[in-house]
Scaffold this motif. Sequence first.
Motif, PDB file in Angstrom:
ATOM      1  N   MET A   1       0.821  -1.262   0.070  1.00 14.02           N
ATOM      2  CA  MET A   1       0.089   0.100   0.079  1.00 14.02           C
ATOM      3  C   MET A   1       0.944   1.207  -0.131  1.00 14.02           C
ATOM      4  N   SER A   2       0.586   2.338  -0.738  1.00 12.83           N
ATOM      5  CA  SER A   2       1.272   3.352  -1.005  1.00 12.83           C
ATOM      6  C   SER A   2       0.448   4.564  -0.968  1.00 12.83           C
ATOM      7  N   GLY A   3       0.720   5.680  -0.369  1.00 11.71           N
ATOM      8  CA  GLY A   3      -0.120   6.818  -0.297  1.00 11.71           C
ATOM      9  C   GLY A   3       0.889   7.953  -0.502  1.00 11.71           C
ATOM     10  N   ILE A  23       7.525  13.008   9.546  1.00 14.29           N
ATOM     11  CA  ILE A  23       8.458  11.524   9.585  1.00 14.29           C
ATOM     12  C   ILE A  23       7.832  11.327  11.098  1.00 14.29           C
ATOM     13  N   ARG A  24       7.752  11.823  11.825  1.00 18.49           N
ATOM     14  CA  ARG A  24       7.079  11.522  13.143  1.00 18.49           C
ATOM     15  C   ARG A  24       5.744  10.796  13.176  1.00 18.49           C
ATOM     16  N   HIS A  25       4.961  11.587  12.289  1.00 14.57           N
ATOM     17  CA  HIS A  25       3.485  10.962  12.168  1.00 14.57           C
ATOM     18  C   HIS A  25       3.635   9.575  11.290  1.00 14.57           C
ATOM     19  N   HIS A  26       4.260   9.255  10.274  1.00  9.06           N
ATOM     20  CA  HIS A  26       4.479   8.297   9.480  1.00  9.06           C
ATOM     21  C   HIS A  26       5.406   7.270   9.710  1.00  9.06           C
ATOM     22  N   GLY A  27       6.375   7.583  10.361  1.00  6.72           N
ATOM     23  CA  GLY A  27       7.612   6.710  10.852  1.00  6.72           C
ATOM     24  C   GLY A  27       8.227   6.077   9.870  1.00  6.72           C
ATOM     25  N   ARG A  31       8.530   6.687   2.499  1.00  4.88           N
ATOM     26  CA  ARG A  31       9.588   6.364   1.405  1.00  4.88           C
ATOM     27  C   ARG A  31      10.218   7.726   0.813  1.00  4.88           C
ATOM     28  N   GLU A  32       9.774   8.769   0.458  1.00  5.15           N
ATOM     29  CA  GLU A  32      10.455   9.790  -0.259  1.00  5.15           C
ATOM     30  C   GLU A  32       9.635  11.194   0.272  1.00  5.15           C
ATOM     31  N   VAL A  47       4.824  13.964   0.696  1.00  5.74           N
ATOM     32  CA  VAL A  47       5.342  12.799   1.622  1.00  5.74           C
ATOM     33  C   VAL A  47       4.877  11.602   0.770  1.00  5.74           C
ATOM     34  N   GLU A  48       5.609  10.520   0.410  1.00  2.00           N
ATOM     35  CA  GLU A  48       5.192   9.522  -0.281  1.00  2.00           C
ATOM     36  C   GLU A  48       5.686   8.368   0.681  1.00  2.00           C
TER      37      GLU A  48
END
Length: 52
Positions: A1-3, A23-27, A31-32, A47-48
Amino acid sequence: MSGEDTPDAVPLFLVPRAVADAIRHHGRAVREITVRRTRNHQYSINVERGRP
């Protein structure tokens, strides 16, 4: 799954904070991160995400 998350444009001095929050939210799922200047010293941060 990507978003992809595309928050509103932020001023230059808030770019590091916005990137750190993403970064803090998605950890480890980040990916990018792409930072692009939009207009009037405003920057769009994309944010990918991929699998964690």
